[in-house]
Design an enzyme around this catalytic site. Structure first.
Site, mmCIF file in Angstrom:
data_model
loop_
_atom_site.group_PDB
_atom_site.id
_atom_site.type_symbol
_atom_site.label_atom_id
_atom_site.label_comp_id
_atom_site.label_asym_id
_atom_site.label_seq_id
_atom_site.Cartn_x
_atom_site.Cartn_y
_atom_site.Cartn_z
ATOM 1 N N GLY A 230 0.769 -1.240 0.000
ATOM 2 C CA GLY A 230 0.000 0.000 0.000
ATOM 3 C C GLY A 230 0.794 1.280 0.000
ATOM 4 O O GLY A 230 0.217 2.360 -0.120
ATOM 5 N N GLU A 265 4.326 -6.245 2.351
ATOM 6 C CA GLU A 265 4.082 -6.752 0.992
ATOM 7 C C GLU A 265 3.984 -5.611 -0.020
ATOM 8 O O GLU A 265 2.968 -5.464 -0.699
ATOM 9 C CB GLU A 265 2.754 -7.522 0.952
ATOM 10 C CG GLU A 265 2.601 -8.628 1.965
ATOM 11 C CD GLU A 265 1.156 -9.153 2.053
ATOM 12 O OE1 GLU A 265 0.244 -8.485 1.526
ATOM 13 O OE2 GLU A 265 0.952 -10.210 2.645
ATOM 14 N N PRO A 266 5.028 -4.798 -0.155
ATOM 15 C CA PRO A 266 4.935 -3.699 -1.115
ATOM 16 C C PRO A 266 5.038 -4.188 -2.556
ATOM 17 O O PRO A 266 5.802 -5.104 -2.850
ATOM 18 C CB PRO A 266 6.140 -2.827 -0.768
ATOM 19 C CG PRO A 266 7.118 -3.762 -0.157
ATOM 20 C CD PRO A 266 6.358 -4.874 0.467
ATOM 21 N N ARG A 268 3.704 -1.744 -5.651
ATOM 22 C CA ARG A 268 3.838 -0.469 -6.365
ATOM 23 C C ARG A 268 5.104 0.294 -5.957
ATOM 24 O O ARG A 268 5.792 0.864 -6.793
ATOM 25 C CB ARG A 268 2.608 0.377 -6.045
ATOM 26 C CG ARG A 268 2.489 1.662 -6.815
ATOM 27 C CD ARG A 268 1.368 2.525 -6.251
ATOM 28 N NE ARG A 268 0.103 1.825 -6.136
ATOM 29 C CZ ARG A 268 -0.804 1.757 -7.100
ATOM 30 N NH1 ARG A 268 -0.599 2.347 -8.242
ATOM 31 N NH2 ARG A 268 -1.927 1.099 -6.913
ATOM 32 N N TYR A 308 -8.539 3.233 -13.688
ATOM 33 C CA TYR A 308 -8.465 3.890 -12.366
ATOM 34 C C TYR A 308 -8.501 5.404 -12.476
ATOM 35 O O TYR A 308 -8.278 6.093 -11.485
ATOM 36 C CB TYR A 308 -7.159 3.538 -11.659
ATOM 37 C CG TYR A 308 -6.918 2.088 -11.367
ATOM 38 C CD1 TYR A 308 -7.705 1.386 -10.453
ATOM 39 C CD2 TYR A 308 -5.855 1.417 -11.967
ATOM 40 C CE1 TYR A 308 -7.437 0.061 -10.167
ATOM 41 C CE2 TYR A 308 -5.580 0.087 -11.682
ATOM 42 C CZ TYR A 308 -6.381 -0.583 -10.781
ATOM 43 O OH TYR A 308 -6.113 -1.889 -10.484
ATOM 44 N N CYS A 333 -9.925 0.095 -30.589
ATOM 45 C CA CYS A 333 -11.249 0.548 -30.997
ATOM 46 C C CYS A 333 -12.184 0.666 -29.795
ATOM 47 O O CYS A 333 -13.100 -0.140 -29.618
ATOM 48 C CB CYS A 333 -11.819 -0.401 -32.037
ATOM 49 S SG CYS A 333 -10.772 -0.496 -33.478
ATOM 50 N N GLU A 334 -11.928 1.628 -28.950
ATOM 51 C CA GLU A 334 -12.720 1.935 -27.756
ATOM 52 C C GLU A 334 -12.534 3.421 -27.476
ATOM 53 O O GLU A 334 -11.398 3.907 -27.496
ATOM 54 C CB GLU A 334 -12.176 1.195 -26.518
ATOM 55 C CG GLU A 334 -12.362 -0.277 -26.484
ATOM 56 C CD GLU A 334 -13.782 -0.702 -26.127
ATOM 57 O OE1 GLU A 334 -14.522 0.108 -25.535
ATOM 58 O OE2 GLU A 334 -14.131 -1.845 -26.458
ATOM 59 N N TYR A 362 1.539 -2.374 -12.214
ATOM 60 C CA TYR A 362 0.178 -2.518 -12.744
ATOM 61 C C TYR A 362 0.098 -1.990 -14.182
ATOM 62 O O TYR A 362 -0.887 -1.383 -14.579
ATOM 63 C CB TYR A 362 -0.844 -1.838 -11.807
ATOM 64 C CG TYR A 362 -0.707 -2.336 -10.380
ATOM 65 C CD1 TYR A 362 -1.108 -3.627 -10.050
ATOM 66 C CD2 TYR A 362 -0.123 -1.554 -9.382
ATOM 67 C CE1 TYR A 362 -0.937 -4.130 -8.761
ATOM 68 C CE2 TYR A 362 0.058 -2.046 -8.091
ATOM 69 C CZ TYR A 362 -0.355 -3.326 -7.785
ATOM 70 O OH TYR A 362 -0.173 -3.811 -6.524
HETATM 71 C C1 LIG Z 1 -1.998 -5.802 -4.229
HETATM 72 C C2 LIG Z 1 -1.543 -6.336 -2.938
HETATM 73 C C3 LIG Z 1 -0.368 -5.871 -2.350
HETATM 74 C C4 LIG Z 1 0.504 -4.805 -2.969
HETATM 75 O O1 LIG Z 1 -0.101 -3.580 -2.994
HETATM 76 P P1 LIG Z 1 0.758 -2.253 -3.397
HETATM 77 O O2 LIG Z 1 -0.195 -1.156 -3.257
HETATM 78 O O3 LIG Z 1 1.198 -2.465 -4.805
HETATM 79 O O4 LIG Z 1 1.896 -2.150 -2.468
HETATM 80 C C5 LIG Z 1 0.028 -6.434 -1.152
HETATM 81 N N1 LIG Z 1 -0.708 -7.397 -0.546
HETATM 82 C C6 LIG Z 1 -1.849 -7.871 -1.086
HETATM 83 C C7 LIG Z 1 -2.586 -8.944 -0.388
HETATM 84 C C8 LIG Z 1 -2.315 -7.355 -2.283
HETATM 85 O O5 LIG Z 1 -3.447 -7.814 -2.814
#
Ligand SMILES: *Cc1c(COP(=O)(O)O)cnc(C)c1O
Length: 411
Positions: A230, A265-266, A268, A308, A333-334, A362
C-alpha cells in the site's frame, strides 16, 4: 532522454515500441531504503508479485534478499520458476481454489493468508489429506477508513470483499486454533494501495495487536504480523512518495509491542517509479474541437488511465519547443482507450518517442491482447547496459492455444 545511462531512443529502436523499460537502480535504491526503515524490528520484505512479475525484476529482488507475496497458482509458479525458495513465499487472495491451496502446501511455502472461515476449513481438509500442517495467516479486514485515489484500490474498509470481517475475527481465530491441520502462525491485513495517510496502518496494527493477544491466549504459535502493501508513489499530480521515517514511527513501535516478525508486501513502491512505457506517435488529428496525439500504445498496454482514472506524466524523448492541449490516445477501438485526457504537454509530432512515466507497476501485468494486439516487450536497464527481459509477442502467440480441429464430444 536517458534511462539510466542508455538513450531511450536507442532502446526504442532495438526493442521496438511499445516497450516497458525498468531501471534496476531505482528498484535497488527503494529496496534498501525500505529495508533500512524497518531495521528496528525483525522483518522480511515480501514483494507483491502482482505489481510486476517479469523474471528480470524477480531475479533482481531475489538477489537483494526479498521474499514474495503471490495471489494465484500462476504467481506461485512464477516465483518458484524465478528461484525463490518455498520459505520466501506467502500466498494471499480472496478466492484461492482447492488446487491452488494444494499446490501451496505441496511446495511447503512459509504462510498461506486465509480470507474466510470457509477457506480455512477447506485448507484444513486438504492439509489433512496431505498429512501436513498448513502454516496459516489470518487476513483480517480491520475495517479502517481508507482514503485512496480511486475506490478500486481501497480494500480494508467495512464491506470490502477482502479479509475476515473484523467482528468475526475472534471467532475465526478460535476455530482456526482448534483445527488439527492448520497452525495460526500469522495475522495479516492489506488495507489498500496508494495510501495517502498512515492512519490506516496505525488503526489496523492496533486491531491486529489485540487479536494477536487473543490468538496467543488460545495457544496459537504466532510468529508473523503482516501489514500488507500500500505504500504510495508520486505519479506527478500531487501525490508524494511516502515519508518512510513517518511511516516507521507509526509501524515499528506498534509491531515491537506485538513481538512478532514484521512482514510487509509492497508492490507499487518498488515497481512503479522504476518503469516507463515507450510509445511512438503515429498521427496527429483534430476532431470536434479536440486535438489528438495517436500513438502505438493504449489501454492494452497501460490500463490504469481508463480503469483507475490514473495520471501518468507524459513527455517526448526529444525536445519539442511548442506546447499543446491534447488527448493522448491509442489505436484500440474503444473511446475509453486513452493515456491522458485534456493534457497540456509538448506538441508531440508523428515519429516522436513518448515517455509515459511511473508505468512500472500494474502496467504490463494488466495488459491484454484485445484487438489482437501482441503484448509489448519488457526491457531492463542497469547502468550502461540494457536487455530485453520479456520478448515482444508475435502474431503466432495470439493463436497458439487455439485448436484448428477441435475435439468435439457427444453429450
Ligand atoms: C496488491 C496487494 C499488495 C501490494 O499492494 P501495493 O499497493 O502495490 O503495495 C500487497 N498485498 C496484497 C494482499 C495485495 O493484494
Amino acid at each position: 532522454m536517458h534511462c539510466e545511462e542508455v538513450l531511450a531512443e536507442r532502446i526504442a529502436r532495438e526493442a521496438g515500441t511499445p516497450a516497458f523499460v525498468y531501471s534496476a537502480a531505482v528498484i535497488r535504491d527503494r529496496y534498501r531504503k525500505l529495508d533500512a526503515a524497518l531495521a528496528g524490528v525483525p522483518h522480511r520484505i515480501h514483494y507483491s508479485l502482482k505489481a510486476n512479475s517479469n523474471r528480470g525484476i524477480l531475479t533482481l529482488l531475489r538477489e537483494l534478499g526479498s521474499g514474495v507475496d503471490v495471489v494465484s497458482g500462476g504467481e506461485l509458479f512464477r516465483a518458484l520458476h524465478a528461484g525463490f525458495g518455498a520459505q520466501d513465499i506467502i500466498f494471499g487472495g480472496v478466492g484461492k481454489t482447492a488446487k491452488e491451496l494444494s499446490e501451496a502446501l505441496q511446495a511447503g511455502i512459509k504462510m498461506i493468508n486465509v480470507e474466510s472461515e470457509a477457506e480455512l476449513l477447506l485448507l484444513d481438509r486438504i492439509a489433512g489429506e496431505q498429512g501436513v500442517q498448513a502454516p496459516v495467516g489470518l487476513r483480517i479486514n480491520p475495517e479502517v477508513a481508507v482514503a485512496t485515489r480511486h475506490e478500486y484500490i481501497a480494500t480494508g474498509a467495512k464491506g470490502h470483499k477482502f479479509g475476515i470481517p473484523y467482528e468475526e475475527a475472534a471467532a475465526v481465530i478460535a476455530t482456526a486454533v482448534s483445527l488439527r491441520h492448520v497452525a495460526v502462525v500469522g495475522l495479516d491485513m492489506h488495507v489498500g494501495s496508494q495510501l495517502q495517510s498512515f492512519e490506516p496502518y496505525r488503526h489496523g496494527i492496533e486491531r491486529l495487536a489485540s487479536l494477536a493477544s487473543q490468538a496467543r491466549a488460545l495457544g496459537a504459535p504466532l510468529k508473523y504480523v503482516d501489514i500488507g502493501g500500500g505504500l504510495p508513489v508520486a505519479y506527478g499530480d500531487g501525490d508524494a512518495d511516502p515519508d518512510l521515517e513517518a511511516w516507521q514511527r507509526v509501524v515499528i513501535p506498534a509491531v515491537r509491542e506485538i513481538g512478532a516478525e514484521l512482514l510487509v508486501e509492497p508492490g507499487r513502491f518498488f515497481a512503479a517509479a522504476s518503469g516507463v512505457l515507450l510509445a511512438r506517435v503515429l498521427y496527429r488529428k483534430k476532431s470536434g474541437g479536440k486535438d489528438y496525439v495517436i500513438c502505438d500504445a493504449g489501454m492494452t498496454e497501460l490500463l490504469r488511465p481508463s480503469h483507475y482514472d490514473a495520471y501518468h506524466f507524459i513527455e517526448t524523448a526529444g525536445d519539442r519547443a511548442g506546447r499543446a492541449r491534447v488527448d493522448v490516445v491509442g489505436p484500440v477501438c474503444e473511446s475509453g482507450d486513452f493515456l491522458a485526457l485534456d493534457r497540456e504537454m509538448e506538441d508531440a509530432q508523428p515519429g516522436d518517442l513518448l515517455v509515459i512515466h511511473t508505468a512500472g507497476a500494474y502496467g504490463y501485468v494488466m495488459s491484454s491482447t484485445y484487438n489482437s494486439r501482441a503484448r509489448a516487450a519488457e526491457v531492463m536497464v542497469d547502468g550502461h547496459r540494457f536487455a530485453v527481459v520479456t520478448a515482444r509477442e508475435h502474431y503466432e502467440d495470439l493463436v497458439r492455444l487455439e485448436h484448428e480441429d477441435p475435439d468435439w464430444r457427444d453429450a
